[in-house]
Design an enzyme around this catalytic site. Sequence first.
Site, PDB file in Angstrom:
ATOM      1  N   ASP A  26     -24.996  31.334 -36.397  1.00 52.84           N
ATOM      2  CA  ASP A  26     -26.126  32.068 -37.004  1.00 52.84           C
ATOM      3  C   ASP A  26     -26.159  32.029 -38.539  1.00 52.84           C
ATOM      4  OD1 ASP A  26     -26.318  32.699 -34.340  1.00 52.84           O
ATOM      5  OD2 ASP A  26     -26.146  34.860 -34.587  1.00 52.84           O
ATOM      6  N   ASP A  72     -29.831  32.631 -33.776  1.00 53.44           N
ATOM      7  CA  ASP A  72     -30.531  33.816 -33.299  1.00 53.44           C
ATOM      8  C   ASP A  72     -32.021  33.478 -33.263  1.00 53.44           C
ATOM      9  OD1 ASP A  72     -29.368  36.172 -32.458  1.00 53.44           O
ATOM     10  OD2 ASP A  72     -29.847  37.302 -34.263  1.00 53.44           O
ATOM     11  N   HIS A  86     -35.261  35.348 -31.843  1.00 54.04           N
ATOM     12  CA  HIS A  86     -35.871  36.489 -31.162  1.00 54.04           C
ATOM     13  C   HIS A  86     -37.395  36.390 -31.094  1.00 54.04           C
ATOM     14  CE1 HIS A  86     -32.098  38.585 -31.139  1.00 54.04           C
ATOM     15  NE2 HIS A  86     -32.026  38.669 -32.456  1.00 54.04           N
ATOM     16  N   HIS A 128     -35.631  40.510 -37.420  1.00 55.97           N
ATOM     17  CA  HIS A 128     -34.912  39.399 -38.053  1.00 55.97           C
ATOM     18  C   HIS A 128     -34.917  38.197 -37.111  1.00 55.97           C
ATOM     19  CE1 HIS A 128     -31.864  41.261 -35.475  1.00 55.97           C
ATOM     20  NE2 HIS A 128     -31.295  40.064 -35.425  1.00 55.97           N
ATOM     21  N   LYS A 147     -30.083  31.923 -28.996  1.00 56.47           N
ATOM     22  CA  LYS A 147     -29.718  33.141 -28.282  1.00 56.47           C
ATOM     23  C   LYS A 147     -30.633  34.284 -28.695  1.00 56.47           C
ATOM     24  CE  LYS A 147     -25.998  34.222 -31.585  1.00 56.47           C
ATOM     25  NZ  LYS A 147     -26.331  35.604 -31.912  1.00 56.47           N
ATOM     26  N   CYS A 155     -21.591  38.910 -34.357  1.00 58.46           N
ATOM     27  CA  CYS A 155     -21.848  37.678 -33.590  1.00 58.46           C
ATOM     28  C   CYS A 155     -20.652  36.726 -33.572  1.00 58.46           C
ATOM     29  CB  CYS A 155     -23.101  36.983 -34.110  1.00 58.46           C
ATOM     30  SG  CYS A 155     -24.592  37.981 -33.810  1.00 58.46           S
TER      31      CYS A 155
END
Length: 204
Positions: free
Chosen positions: A8, A46, A48, A81, A106, A151
């Site tokens: 990340d 990451d 989202h 984020h 993820k 993480c």
Amino acid sequence: MKALILTDIQNDFLPGGALAVPEGDKIITVVNELQNYFELVVATQDWHPANHKSFASNHKGKNPFDIIELHGLTQTLWPNHCVQGTAGANFSDQLYPNKAEAIFRKGTNPEIDSYSGFYDNGHLKSTCLADYLRGKNVNQVYVTGLCGDICVFFTAMDSLQEGFETWIIEDATRPLKKEDFKKTNEAFKEKGGKLIRSTEIIEH
């Protein structure tokens, strides 16, 4: 076979980002150098959706860093984020990701957070990272990236659980909270994990 995981290293986790990790940018030079010493490099990202339930903005009356229960799991609420397709979700321009053979995204399920690069927080869904590493005959995993106490920690713990000998490279990560980093590192070592510094890997 050794693998290096870049966890990340994205704009939103760097200074000026939506969920900035203090001195997060300081790891990038060493992470770039470390990549030259591994046969396999992979990255996690990451990623989202905007309606992700870990975002405080998606809970009326809640603020970032409030803690709630979400589907039976304790959930810290975060500022928005690493939203899919945004500049904040991109890897840092200073990172050289070209050596990364694969990127494992993820946090894509809006209903559950995903700190680890291997599984979501409920261990309901795998990213198939473990299978990928096994397919490449990896037995040793070295974890870098952001942030050390969340993480990176959860990725390293899942790596141990999947049977890989696992190291966290201490100077190639930074924590969101220093006091939490001490606790998570202790928990990692108790499970058989090891801490190492980049100078023990990089040849001079």
